[in-house]
Design an enzyme around this catalytic site. Structure first.
Site, PDB file in Angstrom:
ATOM      1  N   GLU A 250       3.004  -1.323   5.521  1.00  0.00           N
ATOM      2  CA  GLU A 250       2.919   0.166   4.895  1.00  0.00           C
ATOM      3  C   GLU A 250       3.067   1.092   5.976  1.00  0.00           C
ATOM      4  O   GLU A 250       3.531   2.067   5.818  1.00  0.00           O
ATOM      5  CB  GLU A 250       1.950   0.196   3.938  1.00  0.00           C
ATOM      6  CG  GLU A 250       2.103  -0.670   2.758  1.00  0.00           C
ATOM      7  CD  GLU A 250       0.627  -0.784   1.823  1.00  0.00           C
ATOM      8  OE1 GLU A 250       0.933  -1.092   0.599  1.00  0.00           O
ATOM      9  OE2 GLU A 250      -0.449  -0.762   2.548  1.00  0.00           O
TER      10      GLU A 250
ATOM     11  N   GLY B 279       0.313  -2.886  -8.004  1.00  0.00           N
ATOM     12  CA  GLY B 279       0.871  -3.667  -9.170  1.00  0.00           C
ATOM     13  C   GLY B 279       0.965  -2.826 -10.409  1.00  0.00           C
ATOM     14  O   GLY B 279       0.053  -2.004 -10.558  1.00  0.00           O
TER      15      GLY B 279
ATOM     16  N   MET C  52      -6.053  -2.963  -4.555  1.00  0.00           N
ATOM     17  CA  MET C  52      -7.304  -3.419  -4.182  1.00  0.00           C
ATOM     18  C   MET C  52      -8.204  -2.197  -3.345  1.00  0.00           C
ATOM     19  O   MET C  52      -9.233  -2.612  -2.680  1.00  0.00           O
ATOM     20  CB  MET C  52      -7.265  -4.485  -3.494  1.00  0.00           C
ATOM     21  CG  MET C  52      -6.293  -5.691  -4.170  1.00  0.00           C
ATOM     22  SD  MET C  52      -6.235  -7.091  -3.184  1.00  0.00           S
ATOM     23  CE  MET C  52      -7.594  -7.817  -2.642  1.00  0.00           C
ATOM     24  N   GLU C  53      -7.760  -1.094  -3.215  1.00  0.00           N
ATOM     25  CA  GLU C  53      -8.510  -0.063  -2.392  1.00  0.00           C
ATOM     26  C   GLU C  53      -8.473   1.334  -2.973  1.00  0.00           C
ATOM     27  O   GLU C  53      -9.552   2.105  -2.427  1.00  0.00           O
ATOM     28  CB  GLU C  53      -7.354   0.140  -0.863  1.00  0.00           C
ATOM     29  CG  GLU C  53      -7.167  -1.334  -0.039  1.00  0.00           C
ATOM     30  CD  GLU C  53      -5.981  -1.844  -0.657  1.00  0.00           C
ATOM     31  OE1 GLU C  53      -6.032  -3.258  -0.314  1.00  0.00           O
ATOM     32  OE2 GLU C  53      -5.059  -1.271  -1.430  1.00  0.00           O
TER      33      GLU C  53
ATOM     34  N   ASP D  19       5.505  -4.848  -7.734  1.00  0.00           N
ATOM     35  CA  ASP D  19       5.522  -6.039  -8.884  1.00  0.00           C
ATOM     36  C   ASP D  19       4.757  -5.430 -10.223  1.00  0.00           C
ATOM     37  O   ASP D  19       3.994  -4.687 -10.366  1.00  0.00           O
ATOM     38  CB  ASP D  19       4.738  -7.257  -8.197  1.00  0.00           C
ATOM     39  CG  ASP D  19       3.160  -6.851  -7.970  1.00  0.00           C
ATOM     40  OD1 ASP D  19       2.394  -7.486  -8.612  1.00  0.00           O
ATOM     41  OD2 ASP D  19       2.954  -6.013  -7.102  1.00  0.00           O
TER      42      ASP D  19
END
Length: 232
Positions: free
Chosen positions: A12, A81, A175-176, A199
Protein backbone atom coordinates in the site's frame (compact mmCIF):
# COMPACT_ATOMS: atom_id res chain seq x y z
CA UNK A 1 0.47 22.45 6.25
CA UNK A 2 1.81 18.94 6.69
CA UNK A 3 -0.35 15.92 5.92
CA UNK A 4 0.56 12.42 7.12
CA UNK A 5 -0.61 9.37 5.18
CA UNK A 6 -0.51 6.07 7.05
CA UNK A 7 -0.88 2.66 5.39
CA UNK A 8 -0.71 -0.76 7.01
CA UNK A 9 1.31 -2.67 4.42
CA UNK A 10 4.37 -2.04 2.27
CA UNK A 11 2.51 -2.69 -0.99
CA UNK A 12 0.00 0.00 0.00
CA UNK A 13 2.80 2.39 0.93
CA UNK A 14 4.51 1.83 -2.42
CA UNK A 15 1.40 3.04 -4.23
CA UNK A 16 1.42 6.25 -2.18
CA UNK A 17 5.12 6.78 -2.82
CA UNK A 18 4.54 6.31 -6.53
CA UNK A 19 2.11 9.22 -6.52
CA UNK A 20 4.49 11.35 -4.44
CA UNK A 21 7.39 10.72 -6.84
CA UNK A 22 5.47 12.49 -9.61
CA UNK A 23 5.74 15.69 -7.55
CA UNK A 24 9.46 15.43 -6.83
CA UNK A 25 12.08 13.71 -4.74
CA UNK A 26 11.34 11.82 -1.53
CA UNK A 27 13.56 12.00 1.55
CA UNK A 28 13.45 9.06 3.95
CA UNK A 29 14.10 9.43 7.67
CA UNK A 30 13.74 7.06 10.61
CA UNK A 31 12.20 7.70 14.02
CA UNK A 32 11.77 5.00 16.65
CA UNK A 33 12.04 2.31 13.99
CA UNK A 34 9.48 3.89 11.66
CA UNK A 35 10.58 4.88 8.15
CA UNK A 36 9.07 8.25 7.33
CA UNK A 37 9.03 9.42 3.72
CA UNK A 38 8.83 13.19 3.12
CA UNK A 39 7.76 14.71 -0.16
CA UNK A 40 4.94 16.47 -1.96
CA UNK A 41 1.53 15.39 -3.18
CA UNK A 42 -1.04 17.58 -4.92
CA UNK A 43 0.99 20.64 -4.03
CA UNK A 44 1.13 19.95 -0.29
CA UNK A 45 3.88 18.80 2.09
CA UNK A 46 3.27 15.13 2.82
CA UNK A 47 4.83 12.44 4.99
CA UNK A 48 4.00 8.80 4.38
CA UNK A 49 4.68 5.79 6.59
CA UNK A 50 3.79 2.15 7.09
CA UNK A 51 2.19 1.35 10.42
CA UNK A 52 2.04 -2.43 10.17
CA UNK A 53 -0.96 -4.71 10.54
CA UNK A 54 -3.09 -4.72 13.68
CA UNK A 55 -4.15 -2.37 16.44
CA UNK A 56 -0.97 -2.23 18.54
CA UNK A 57 1.36 -1.78 15.56
CA UNK A 58 -0.81 0.93 14.07
CA UNK A 59 -1.30 2.82 17.34
CA UNK A 60 2.40 2.84 18.25
CA UNK A 61 3.61 3.89 14.82
CA UNK A 62 0.89 6.44 14.29
CA UNK A 63 1.87 8.01 17.61
CA UNK A 64 5.51 8.06 16.51
CA UNK A 65 4.60 9.80 13.25
CA UNK A 66 2.51 12.37 15.10
CA UNK A 67 5.25 13.16 17.63
CA UNK A 68 7.99 13.36 14.98
CA UNK A 69 6.12 15.16 12.18
CA UNK A 70 3.36 17.17 13.95
CA UNK A 71 0.90 16.74 11.05
CA UNK A 72 -2.08 19.06 10.64
CA UNK A 73 -4.10 16.14 9.24
CA UNK A 74 -3.52 12.39 9.32
CA UNK A 75 -5.09 10.16 6.67
CA UNK A 76 -5.27 6.40 7.03
CA UNK A 77 -5.68 4.71 3.67
CA UNK A 78 -5.38 1.30 2.08
CA UNK A 79 -7.58 -1.74 1.63
CA UNK A 80 -10.46 -3.13 3.70
CA UNK A 81 -12.96 -5.93 3.57
CA UNK A 82 -16.59 -5.30 2.83
CA UNK A 83 -19.10 -5.80 5.64
CA UNK A 84 -22.34 -5.16 3.80
CA UNK A 85 -24.04 -6.62 0.73
CA UNK A 86 -24.25 -3.14 -0.79
CA UNK A 87 -20.45 -2.91 -1.03
CA UNK A 88 -18.46 -4.22 -3.99
CA UNK A 89 -14.80 -4.89 -4.69
CA UNK A 90 -13.25 -1.60 -5.81
CA UNK A 91 -15.72 0.62 -3.95
CA UNK A 92 -14.05 3.46 -2.04
CA UNK A 93 -15.29 3.84 1.53
CA UNK A 94 -14.87 7.33 2.93
CA UNK A 95 -15.25 6.64 6.63
CA UNK A 96 -17.57 8.87 8.67
CA UNK A 97 -17.37 6.71 11.81
CA UNK A 98 -14.91 4.17 13.23
CA UNK A 99 -15.49 1.50 15.87
CA UNK A 100 -13.87 -1.58 17.39
CA UNK A 101 -15.71 -4.82 16.74
CA UNK A 102 -13.58 -6.78 19.24
CA UNK A 103 -13.61 -4.51 22.31
CA UNK A 104 -15.77 -4.87 25.41
CA UNK A 105 -14.59 -3.45 28.73
CA UNK A 106 -17.09 -5.29 30.91
CA UNK A 107 -20.48 -4.76 32.56
CA UNK A 108 -21.74 -1.21 32.39
CA UNK A 109 -19.83 -0.43 29.19
CA UNK A 110 -20.86 -0.53 25.54
CA UNK A 111 -19.42 -3.19 23.25
CA UNK A 112 -17.04 -1.47 20.86
CA UNK A 113 -16.11 1.40 23.18
CA UNK A 114 -12.49 1.63 24.32
CA UNK A 115 -12.07 2.77 27.91
CA UNK A 116 -12.56 6.54 28.07
CA UNK A 117 -13.67 6.90 24.43
CA UNK A 118 -17.04 6.96 22.66
CA UNK A 119 -18.30 3.86 20.91
CA UNK A 120 -17.95 5.49 17.49
CA UNK A 121 -14.94 7.68 16.73
CA UNK A 122 -15.71 10.49 14.29
CA UNK A 123 -13.24 11.76 11.65
CA UNK A 124 -12.73 15.45 10.96
CA UNK A 125 -16.00 17.11 9.97
CA UNK A 126 -14.10 19.78 8.06
CA UNK A 127 -12.35 17.33 5.76
CA UNK A 128 -15.35 15.03 5.47
CA UNK A 129 -17.23 18.04 4.07
CA UNK A 130 -14.46 18.56 1.51
CA UNK A 131 -14.68 14.92 0.42
CA UNK A 132 -18.46 15.01 0.16
CA UNK A 133 -18.24 18.10 -2.04
CA UNK A 134 -15.84 16.53 -4.53
CA UNK A 135 -17.03 12.89 -4.26
CA UNK A 136 -20.72 12.72 -3.28
CA UNK A 137 -22.02 9.58 -1.61
CA UNK A 138 -23.13 7.07 -4.24
CA UNK A 139 -21.37 8.81 -7.13
CA UNK A 140 -19.20 6.42 -9.12
CA UNK A 141 -17.66 4.05 -6.55
CA UNK A 142 -17.80 6.32 -3.49
CA UNK A 143 -19.63 5.39 -0.30
CA UNK A 144 -19.69 7.00 3.16
CA UNK A 145 -20.18 5.02 6.32
CA UNK A 146 -18.87 3.12 9.33
CA UNK A 147 -15.81 0.89 9.39
CA UNK A 148 -15.10 -1.59 12.20
CA UNK A 149 -11.64 -2.69 13.28
CA UNK A 150 -10.30 -5.69 15.17
CA UNK A 151 -7.24 -7.90 15.41
CA UNK A 152 -8.51 -10.53 13.01
CA UNK A 153 -8.71 -10.93 9.24
CA UNK A 154 -12.44 -11.35 8.63
CA UNK A 155 -13.08 -14.23 6.23
CA UNK A 156 -16.35 -16.01 7.08
CA UNK A 157 -20.07 -15.14 6.96
CA UNK A 158 -20.29 -15.85 10.68
CA UNK A 159 -17.65 -13.24 11.49
CA UNK A 160 -19.43 -10.65 9.36
CA UNK A 161 -22.74 -11.48 11.05
CA UNK A 162 -21.16 -10.97 14.46
CA UNK A 163 -19.87 -7.53 13.44
CA UNK A 164 -23.26 -6.61 11.99
CA UNK A 165 -24.97 -7.72 15.19
CA UNK A 166 -22.94 -5.08 17.03
CA UNK A 167 -22.92 -2.44 14.28
CA UNK A 168 -25.71 -3.05 11.73
CA UNK A 169 -24.63 0.07 9.81
CA UNK A 170 -21.06 -1.18 9.23
CA UNK A 171 -19.94 -1.09 5.59
CA UNK A 172 -16.33 -2.24 5.97
CA UNK A 173 -13.88 -3.96 8.29
CA UNK A 174 -10.13 -3.74 8.79
CA UNK A 175 -7.45 -4.12 11.45
CA UNK A 176 -6.14 -0.58 12.00
CA UNK A 177 -8.61 2.28 11.47
CA UNK A 178 -10.04 2.40 15.01
CA UNK A 179 -6.67 2.32 16.77
CA UNK A 180 -5.31 5.00 14.43
CA UNK A 181 -8.43 7.09 15.07
CA UNK A 182 -8.12 6.67 18.85
CA UNK A 183 -4.45 7.69 18.71
CA UNK A 184 -5.29 10.80 16.68
CA UNK A 185 -8.04 11.79 19.11
CA UNK A 186 -5.66 11.25 22.04
CA UNK A 187 -3.05 13.48 20.36
CA UNK A 188 -5.63 16.04 19.14
CA UNK A 189 -4.85 15.53 15.45
CA UNK A 190 -7.65 15.69 12.85
CA UNK A 191 -7.94 12.41 10.96
CA UNK A 192 -9.58 10.84 7.94
CA UNK A 193 -9.93 7.23 6.84
CA UNK A 194 -10.32 6.29 3.16
CA UNK A 195 -10.29 2.61 2.21
CA UNK A 196 -10.94 0.59 -0.93
CA UNK A 197 -12.82 -2.72 -0.75
CA UNK A 198 -10.41 -5.53 -1.63
CA UNK A 199 -12.62 -8.50 -0.78
CA UNK A 200 -16.09 -9.42 0.43
CA UNK A 201 -15.91 -11.63 3.55
CA UNK A 202 -18.51 -14.36 3.42
CA UNK A 203 -18.61 -14.30 -0.36
CA UNK A 204 -16.98 -17.73 -0.56
CA UNK A 205 -13.76 -16.65 -2.26
CA UNK A 206 -12.60 -13.70 -0.22
CA UNK A 207 -9.03 -14.97 0.31
CA UNK A 208 -8.49 -15.33 -3.43
CA UNK A 209 -10.33 -12.05 -4.05
CA UNK A 210 -7.93 -10.32 -1.64
CA UNK A 211 -4.84 -11.84 -3.29
CA UNK A 212 -6.02 -11.18 -6.85
CA UNK A 213 -7.03 -7.62 -6.00
CA UNK A 214 -3.40 -6.57 -5.88
CA UNK A 215 -2.92 -7.54 -9.51
CA UNK A 216 -4.96 -4.47 -10.44
CA UNK A 217 -3.11 -2.11 -8.05
CA UNK A 218 -5.87 -0.47 -5.96
CA UNK A 219 -4.98 3.11 -6.81
CA UNK A 220 -8.58 4.29 -6.41
CA UNK A 221 -8.28 4.89 -2.69
CA UNK A 222 -4.98 6.78 -3.02
CA UNK A 223 -6.39 8.83 -5.89
CA UNK A 224 -9.24 9.75 -3.55
CA UNK A 225 -6.69 10.80 -0.93
CA UNK A 226 -4.86 12.84 -3.57
CA UNK A 227 -8.05 14.63 -4.60
CA UNK A 228 -8.80 15.44 -0.94
CA UNK A 229 -5.32 16.90 -0.46
CA UNK A 230 -5.63 18.88 -3.68
CA UNK A 231 -8.87 20.49 -2.48
CA UNK A 232 -7.81 21.37 1.07
Amino acid sequence: MTIAIIAAMQKELELILGLMRRDGDIATEEFEGVEIHRGRLAGKDVVAAKCGIGKVNSALRTDAVIRYCSPDLLINSGVAGGADASMHIGDVLVVDGVAYHDVWCGPGTEPGAADGYPRVLIPSGRYLAVMRAIHPDGEDCYRYGLICSGDRFISTPEEVERIKSLFPEALGCDMESASIAQTCICRDVPFMVVRVMSDMPGGGENISEYNNFWNDAPLATFKAVESLIENI
